[in-house]
Design an enzyme around this catalytic site. Structure first.
Site, PDB file in Angstrom:
ATOM      1  N   LYS A 171       7.296  -1.845  -9.411  1.00  0.00           N
ATOM      2  CA  LYS A 171       6.499  -2.972  -8.918  1.00  0.00           C
ATOM      3  C   LYS A 171       7.271  -4.282  -9.000  1.00  0.00           C
ATOM      4  O   LYS A 171       7.085  -5.185  -8.169  1.00  0.00           O
ATOM      5  CB  LYS A 171       5.205  -3.099  -9.731  1.00  0.00           C
ATOM      6  CG  LYS A 171       4.187  -1.993  -9.493  1.00  0.00           C
ATOM      7  CD  LYS A 171       3.374  -2.247  -8.251  1.00  0.00           C
ATOM      8  CE  LYS A 171       2.248  -1.220  -8.135  1.00  0.00           C
ATOM      9  NZ  LYS A 171       1.443  -1.433  -6.911  1.00  0.00           N
ATOM     10  N   LYS A 263       8.526   6.020   1.574  1.00  0.00           N
ATOM     11  CA  LYS A 263       7.132   6.445   1.728  1.00  0.00           C
ATOM     12  C   LYS A 263       6.346   5.414   2.533  1.00  0.00           C
ATOM     13  O   LYS A 263       6.596   4.208   2.419  1.00  0.00           O
ATOM     14  CB  LYS A 263       6.513   6.633   0.340  1.00  0.00           C
ATOM     15  CG  LYS A 263       5.156   7.293   0.339  1.00  0.00           C
ATOM     16  CD  LYS A 263       4.687   7.612  -1.071  1.00  0.00           C
ATOM     17  CE  LYS A 263       4.326   6.354  -1.844  1.00  0.00           C
ATOM     18  NZ  LYS A 263       3.594   6.666  -3.096  1.00  0.00           N
ATOM     19  N   LYS A 266       1.425   0.213   2.280  1.00  0.00           N
ATOM     20  CA  LYS A 266       0.725  -0.984   2.762  1.00  0.00           C
ATOM     21  C   LYS A 266       1.558  -2.228   2.557  1.00  0.00           C
ATOM     22  O   LYS A 266       1.356  -3.240   3.233  1.00  0.00           O
ATOM     23  CB  LYS A 266      -0.599  -1.152   2.016  1.00  0.00           C
ATOM     24  CG  LYS A 266      -1.585  -0.024   2.165  1.00  0.00           C
ATOM     25  CD  LYS A 266      -2.792  -0.242   1.253  1.00  0.00           C
ATOM     26  CE  LYS A 266      -3.647   0.992   1.129  1.00  0.00           C
ATOM     27  NZ  LYS A 266      -4.698   0.845   0.108  1.00  0.00           N
TER      28      LYS A 266
END
Length: 400
Positions: A171, A263, A266
């Site tokens: 992240k 992958k 969003k």
């Protein structure tokens, strides 16, 4: 009426083996069925053998973060899995599906965005076929026991174990060997992001879930949940918390349309990289037509050398009415000599048809004033009742 997903394949998951002792509906002609022996139950007995003891009731829990309308990877890897579990599990199985809004704020979200996304995410679950008559659907933040159990689990959780988790590092775009005490991470890392696996464990354990459907990238978090069970039960000399088992989705990972080595996400900067479950047929056609492939004007299954084409074959396979694998479809289309232009049109049509019912139901659900909120309210009542059963035992064990 909530539409069922077109061309749905029944999943290979542990709970399917529980169905032998329960009557099952006849499959539709276009449904591809596979069976798999359960890792925790015996094969059905023959008429001449002794009856087997009934398996104890199972509980399934899973959640989705409200960070925008789900994309095709979310749908095929998680939401469709949940619907199939709901529709095939024995009547005694309890199902809990949550919009985990507390997880979403580990990174800052604008309040107006979060409010909209929470509503859209729950509407997405309903549109995909999750039924409140069968499953408990709720917003995580409305069930305070999730946070209460998180704190109690935090008191026996290992910081060393948490520091080895990969999610907080990815992240923050940090290397896998980063320590939370490194200068590179101390200025960026917040406690909520570092410790959110404890909340994720609490989400599962507070409902005493026996099974959790997850993608491959979430397996590490389920291992941590098991660690929390061991730590708590050992510390307080009890067996109140249940060790959950994993249900892995049979769907291959769906990759980005613009960067097929990554992958579908969003958070990717280009909207062309992903297909949302609410995209119109024209938008789907545009995105698939612009999908990155290669210079060869033919179709073949080769995930290493041709990741873009292979990703599109995975999409086609996911909606194939005959249940053929991506490799089988690749071999068939290669023999037919299909070019990439015709192939992309074929994939776009299959995806658009497969998502048509979901898109239409999503629009209907959102348009009905107060419906989503009422479903969430009713679900929260049921979720609180379930969680409180666990918390009574936990508080007693701790001495609270």
């Amino acid at each position: 009426m909530i539409p069922s997903t077109r061309h749905t394949r029944l999943l290979q998951h542990p709970l399917r083996s529980l169905l032998w002792s329960h009557p099952q509906p006849s499959p539709r002609p276009d449904t591809h069925i596979t069976t798999q022996k359960s890792p925790f139950s015996s094969s059905p007995s023959s008429p001449s053998s002794s009856p087997l003891p009934a398996s104890p009731p199972q509980t399934i829990f899973s959640g989705i973060q409200p960070t925008g309308i789900p994309h095709l990877g979310n749908y095929l890897g998680a939401l469709r899995t949940w619907v199939n579990l709901q529709n095939t599990a024995p009547a005694t199985t309890k199902l809990f599906f949550s919009v985990v809004d507390l997880h979403a704020i580990t990174l800052f979200q604008r309040p107006e965005d979060l409010r909209r996304w929470r509503r859209e995410s729950l509407a997405s679950l309903l549109a995909c076929g999750i039924r409140e008559e069968r499953s408990v659907v709720f917003w995580q933040g409305k069930v305070s026991a999730h946070s209460e159990l998180m704190w109690i689990l935090s008191c026996t959780a290992s910081m060393g174990y948490l520091s080895r988790m990969t999610q907080w590092k990815s992240k923050l775009s940090l290397s896998d060997n980063t320590s939370p005490l490194d200068e590179s991470s101390k200025s960026k890392l917040k406690l909520g992001l570092f410790s959110y696996p404890v909340l994720q464990a609490a989400d599962i354990l507070v409902h005493r879930a026996t099974h959790v459907p997850v993608g491959e990238d979430q397996s590490q978090h389920l291992e941590f949940a098991r660690e929390c069970v061991t730590n708590f039960n050992h510390t307080y000399s009890c067996s109140h918390l249940v060790t959950p088992q994993t249900i892995l989705s049979p769907t291959k990972r769906i990759m980005s349309l613009t960067t097929p080595s990554s992958k579908m996400s969003k958070s990717a900067p280009s909207p062309l990289s992903r297909i949302l479950i609410t995209d119109t047929p024209s938008t789907i056609t545009q995105k698939i037509s612009s999908a990155l492939t290669d210079s060869q004007n033919n179709v073949s299954w080769d995930p290493i050398s041709r990741p873009g084409v292979s990703n599109l074959l995975t999409l086609l396979s996911s909606f194939d009415e005959h249940g053929r694998s991506a490799q089988e479809l690749g071999e068939k289309l290669e023999k037919e000599g299909m070019g990439l232009g015709a192939f992309k049109k074929l994939v776009a049509g299959a995806v658009a048809d497969g998502l048509k019912g979901v898109r239409e139901e999503f629009e209907r659900v959102l348009a009905e004033e107060g419906y989503v909120e009422e479903v969430a309210r009713r679900g929260a009542v049921k979720a609180r009742e379930s969680a409180e059963e666990t918390m009574v035992l936990v508080r007693e064990a701790v001495g609270l």
